[in-house]
Design an enzyme around this catalytic site. Structure first.
Site, short mmCIF file in Angstrom:
data_model
loop_
_atom_site.label_atom_id
_atom_site.label_comp_id
_atom_site.label_asym_id
_atom_site.label_seq_id
_atom_site.Cartn_x
_atom_site.Cartn_y
_atom_site.Cartn_z
N GLN A 24 22.53 -43.31 -13.18
CA GLN A 24 23.67 -44.22 -13.35
C GLN A 24 25.00 -43.48 -13.17
OE1 GLN A 24 22.75 -45.69 -17.27
NE2 GLN A 24 20.77 -46.48 -16.60
N HIS A 78 12.55 -50.77 -13.76
CA HIS A 78 11.51 -50.30 -12.86
C HIS A 78 10.47 -51.40 -12.60
CE1 HIS A 78 12.72 -45.96 -13.21
NE2 HIS A 78 13.32 -46.48 -14.27
N SER A 88 20.97 -53.62 -11.62
CA SER A 88 22.20 -54.35 -11.94
C SER A 88 23.24 -54.15 -10.84
CB SER A 88 22.76 -53.87 -13.28
OG SER A 88 21.86 -54.18 -14.31
N GLU A 145 22.26 -56.19 -7.83
CA GLU A 145 22.41 -57.63 -8.10
C GLU A 145 23.89 -58.02 -7.99
OE1 GLU A 145 20.39 -57.95 -11.90
OE2 GLU A 145 18.50 -57.38 -10.96
N ASP A 172 6.02 -44.89 -9.10
CA ASP A 172 7.38 -44.51 -9.45
C ASP A 172 7.55 -43.00 -9.27
OD1 ASP A 172 9.95 -45.01 -10.64
OD2 ASP A 172 8.98 -46.70 -11.63
#
Ligand code: UDX
Length: 501
Positions: free
Chosen positions: A420, A24, A400, A403, A130
């Site tokens: 996830q 975050h 991730s 990326e 957030d």
């Protein structure tokens, strides 16, 4: 200019509030730098704990030294320093902040007249926070400061949260029996039934792909209910920012936009790539600046330099996941037995219970000496873009995942929790740039899947991954969807964040 006059023309000062966790914070720091580059003043509110770690291990000061409009403010997260802040205990951070954050935030805002400095720095004109935080809302509302949400997760990871009540009403939430262990629950056949109440995902989403916070024994579970309450609160925000791009998640973004018709929606990702492009356009160097909460290992790049192209599988389960000793051994055997080279990030705090202990099977030690490198933390973007890395074995955290997408590296996904679960499903079934092994942790399967992603299915995954990487690059360039959306967001923030743009 008189004080009255300067108040009448709101000068943009944006307060950014991340959940104080690595993923975050990374996304929010990228947003902060992008806003600074656009001439906005930015304050980021961090927990003392996270700020200390950033000062110790990251290059926060040098990264932001040229932005005179950038500040850091801190509050306590209310947890003792030795709290693990990982694994299942990570939810304590949000809970604790909700309890102790409001009062501290009020004191901070009142004592500084909304974080102004009495001089060039005006009070906060808009708050970006957030998605799972709500403690700042009452103060913001009392002070008349509009707020936006930036949940830092994917659109596909977010959308099921908006539909949670429909999913529950339709009986599509599979409830875990009170004494049922994790593995038995994971193996239940009903986990593979489709979920039909998340519009746009009817052909994709199985019950096992729902965010892990939906895996409860009872729908009255306090965690689930607090998520439902939080989701309702997000609709009070005047806008929603997402770190994604339209070519990747267009149909789901449309669903969210339709659902939140009163809010502006800005998909401006991949943020880390967008930032690099903006720095380049301003003639600024975008050298590696660490935002890590752990010390980055310097030797791994030299180790990668000594490997053959595309020969290494990079393994990391992110900043929060913890493994039991048994799970760690299953992954370890799977990797060693696959015969592939591996670079594996194993954080010191990532083994649950008593840790790995001294008794490591000799075949794992030998196999690792021959083919592996295990380290505590790496500069991940540099690792992923290294020519020796052929695939990414990931927990499917959204940073991730992005990326990897940007570089076009195929993924093997073992999602740990939260959004996830959905990300890994989209990686494998929608974007077809990786394989999903969620809810299994078995050495034979891991061995087989490592070979699949590195060898057997490599060409087909790589072709799709390269295509997606191109689209990501287009999205952030002049005229691309994220580029246009970012311009719209900046205009909105500069206009006082008051009218729909
Ligand atoms: C958290 C949430 O748990 C996740 O569900 C959500 O999608 C984002 O935030 P986290 O474990 O932090 O997940 O994963 P991720 O979003 O992937 O962020 C990890 C960040 O740490 C990435 O930016 C990655 O580059 C960085 N990282 C990871 C390193 O720099 N070095 C490492 O060794 C490992």
């Amino acid at each position: 200019m008189s004080i009255e006059k300067s108040r009448a023309i709101p000068s943009p000062h944006i307060l950014i509030i991340p959940i104080p966790l690595q993923g975050h914070v990374n996304s929010m720091l990228n947003l902060a730098e992008i806003l600074c580059l656009s001439g906005l003043r930015v304050t980021i509110l961090l927990s003392d704990y996270t700020h200390d770690r950033l000062l110790r291990h990251a290059s926060l000061d040098s990264r932001f030294s040229s932005y005179t409009g950038f500040r850091v403010a801190t509050i306590s997260d209310g947890l003792p320093d030795d709290h693990p802040r990982s694994g299942s205990r990570v939810v304590d951070i949000v809970q604790s902040l909700q309890e102790v954050g409001g009062l501290q935030f009020r004191r901070l805002m009142v004592s500084t007249d909304g974080m102004s400095d009495g001089g060039a720095r005006p009070r906060v004109s808009c708050l970006i926070m957030d998605g799972m935080l709500s403690f700042p809302i009452p103060v913001a509302q009392e002070m008349g400061i509009p707020f936006m949400h930036f949940p830092t997760i994917s659109a596909c990871g977010l959308w099921p949260y908006f539909c949670v009540e429909e999913v529950i009403d339709a009986g599509e939430l599979l409830l875990r029996d009170k004494n049922e262990d994790k593995l038995t629950f994971w193996k239940r056949k009903e986990m593979d039934l489709m979920v039909t109440n998340v519009p746009g995902m009817e052909k994709v989403l199985r019950r096992r792909d729902l965010p892990s916070f939906f895996r409860v024994e009872d729908v009255n579970n306090a965690g689930l209910q607090s998520i439902i309450a939080q989701i309702k609160r997000t609709r009070q925000a005047i806008g929603l920012i997402l770190n994604t791009f339209e070519d990747l998640e267009g149909p789901i973004l449309d669903q969210i936009d339709k659902h939140n018709a009163n809010q502006n929606l800005y998909s401006i990702g991949p943020l880390h790539l967008h930032l690099k492009e903006l720095l380049k356009a301003k003639g600024k160097e975008s050298s590696h600046h660490s935002s890590s909460l752990w010390k980055e290992n310097d030797d791994c790049i030299a180790w990668l330099d000594s490997q053959l192209p595309n020969s290494v599988i990079y393994v990391s389960f992110g900043s929060v996941a913890t493994l039991t000793r048994d799970e760690l051994l299953e992954f370890w055997y799977g990797l060693v037995n696959s015969g592939k080279k591996f670079l594996w990030v194993v954080r010191a705090d990532s083994i649950a219970g008593d840790g790995i202990g001294n008794e490591i099977p000799v075949e794992l030690e030998e196999g690792t000496k021959l083919r592996g490198l295990m380290v505590e933390w790496v500069p991940q973007e540099l690792v992923l873009s290294h020519k020796s890395v052929g695939a990414f074995f990931t927990h499917s955290g959204w940073n991730s995942t992005l990326e990897s997408i940007v570089i076009g590296v195929p993924m093997l996904c073992w999602p740990y929790f939260a959004d996830q679960m959905v990300n890994s499903r989209f990686v494998s079934e929608v974007w077809k740039i990786g394989l999903d092994v969620k809810d299994t942790c078995d050495r034979l399967l891991i061995e087989r899947m490592v070979r699949e992603v590195m060898e057997v299915k490599r060409d087909e995954l790589l072709e799709k991954a390269r295509g997606m990487a191109n689209m990501a690059n287009k999205a952030i360039c002049e005229g691309g969807s994220s580029h246009l959306n970012l311009n719209r967001l900046i205009q909105f923030l500069k206009s006082g964040a008051s009218s729909k743009l």
